[in-house]
Scaffold this active site. Sequence first.
Site, PDB file in Angstrom:
ATOM      1  N   CYS A 159      35.404   8.780 -40.778  1.00  0.00           N
ATOM      2  CA  CYS A 159      36.203  10.030 -40.378  1.00  0.00           C
ATOM      3  C   CYS A 159      34.307  11.373 -39.914  1.00  0.00           C
ATOM      4  CB  CYS A 159      36.824  10.324 -40.250  1.00  0.00           C
ATOM      5  SG  CYS A 159      37.867  12.011 -39.582  1.00  0.00           S
ATOM      6  N   CYS A 206      35.887  15.324 -44.224  1.00  0.00           N
ATOM      7  CA  CYS A 206      37.041  14.433 -44.366  1.00  0.00           C
ATOM      8  C   CYS A 206      36.260  12.901 -44.683  1.00  0.00           C
ATOM      9  CB  CYS A 206      37.897  13.819 -43.106  1.00  0.00           C
ATOM     10  SG  CYS A 206      38.966  12.927 -42.645  1.00  0.00           S
ATOM     11  N   CYS A 255      -6.044 -36.571 -45.491  1.00  0.00           N
ATOM     12  CA  CYS A 255      -6.007 -37.264 -46.553  1.00  0.00           C
ATOM     13  C   CYS A 255      -7.643 -36.600 -47.107  1.00  0.00           C
ATOM     14  CB  CYS A 255      -6.337 -37.748 -46.130  1.00  0.00           C
ATOM     15  SG  CYS A 255      -7.254 -38.928 -46.777  1.00  0.00           S
TER      16      CYS A 255
END
Length: 525
Positions: free
Chosen positions: A184, A189, A322
Amino acid sequence: MSSDYDFSDEEEYYDDEEAMDIEGGSASSEDDMGMDTYDDDIKVVPEARKTYEVDFKPLTHQDVKDLMVADIEYIRTIFGVDNDVAALLLRHMDWNRDRLTEKYMDNASSISTAAGVSPMLKPSYPGPDRSKRVTRSNKSSKKLEHTPFYEPFLCPICFDDTAADTLALSCARFRDEGEHRILCMAENCGVVALDPFVHKVLSEDEDTAARYDELLVRNYVACNKNLKYCPFPSCDRSVSCPAASSRSALSTVVPTVSCGADPKHKFCFGCHVDGDHRPVLCAIARMWLKKCRDDSETANWIKSNTKECSKCQSTIEKNGGCNHMTCKKCKYEFCWVCMGSWAEHGTAWYSCNRYDDKSGVEARDAQSRSRASLERYLHYYNRWANHEQSAKLSIELYMKTEKKMEEMQLTTDLTWIEVQFMKKAVDIVENCRTTLKWTYAMAYYLENGNQKAMFEDNQRDLEKAVEDLSELLEQPIEAESIPALRQKVTDKSVYVQKRNEILLEDTAKGYLEERWKWNVLVDNL
């Protein structure tokens, strides 16, 4: 090594395609390479998990959500709260059910406040009192008249005074950086928005709602030490691997896992090193990569794609995986790695993988020791980088192999399934080159002695077998030689895969038996 580990190129040829249905490093029981025969009348029994493998379980996005629901239901039942409150409490305690239960039983009010279930303080702006009346004077009347009216609501966050009706926490917002905990915004709060409220606010924004749900799942995976997301881009799968969840376990195991996607993504559960870095431990892999980064300027020249022929000094470019090179000018055949004669690589004197430490023994002054140290590092780095480069060239090798497979179909009566032996062989070469690459990082840090000598014996045998198979794959296709080529490639593929398993198995047992001694301090934490 034990005689059980001795194999020859003349191993029995397995015509059954099941012999080639192998995938090195998998923690599943699909690998049937341990069987001595492949007879159609014999039931093939899957092998038990190998020493170098770990138990793991691939998980889909829905699987993880199911685990979340199970944890929420567990807390809901114990605490007697709603599912949404239980989810908020679990997220506050990083989804640790045991720790949450202990803290909640001690002081439920404190935990609820800290989790944002209950407000910390009474909000400074509780909202308007709709029943409050004020008086307004009427100047047109000679006596005062009291006309009731309601004071308009002013949002203390966005100062919006047009809303006739508001929802609690209506000003809460999502953060671009991936915030899933929506607080909030009112002063003092600490209440956190519950999931039903967030979904209600986002009911018309499906993309953002999906993003919110994804953040919740990712938070669950991040908090659970037994789970990890697949690091490959755009892959939403995760893996559960409890056996590798502790740091102490990483001193005895290399936890290579697969996410189960198609195609499968292999990665290490214990660290952030890309791909499969077996047989080397996570701590050693990190040390090696850091050293390569620190010495990058010194080592850049060794990564060049061109070298000079040691006989006629003509510039030669490597265009395949190779290492058997032939100078087009003087026809001299040599090894790309050590630049020595290729004829010696087919004999018992092959030692291209070993570092000759004589220079280090003879070094007396600081400059000589520094030069010897650099030469030793470059020996291992050169071979590590060469296998990494060869693995990158595997894409070209796959393309060449597909063309050869198509050519085989056109010139013989072989079906597309029957020519898959070529592709399977390329897969084996690529997997084994990854193993070989990391063996050089391990060998660099191994202390000299019998154990290192045995490790390098396995390394040498695997490397020579991989080079032989690579050379077979790059041979030109002739119609009359295809049956013989098919047999040679299949035999060599089985042999190479077996050599790879031997190296990984012996290394893994060495960790458990504490056989490996390091020339540096290895910290797994």
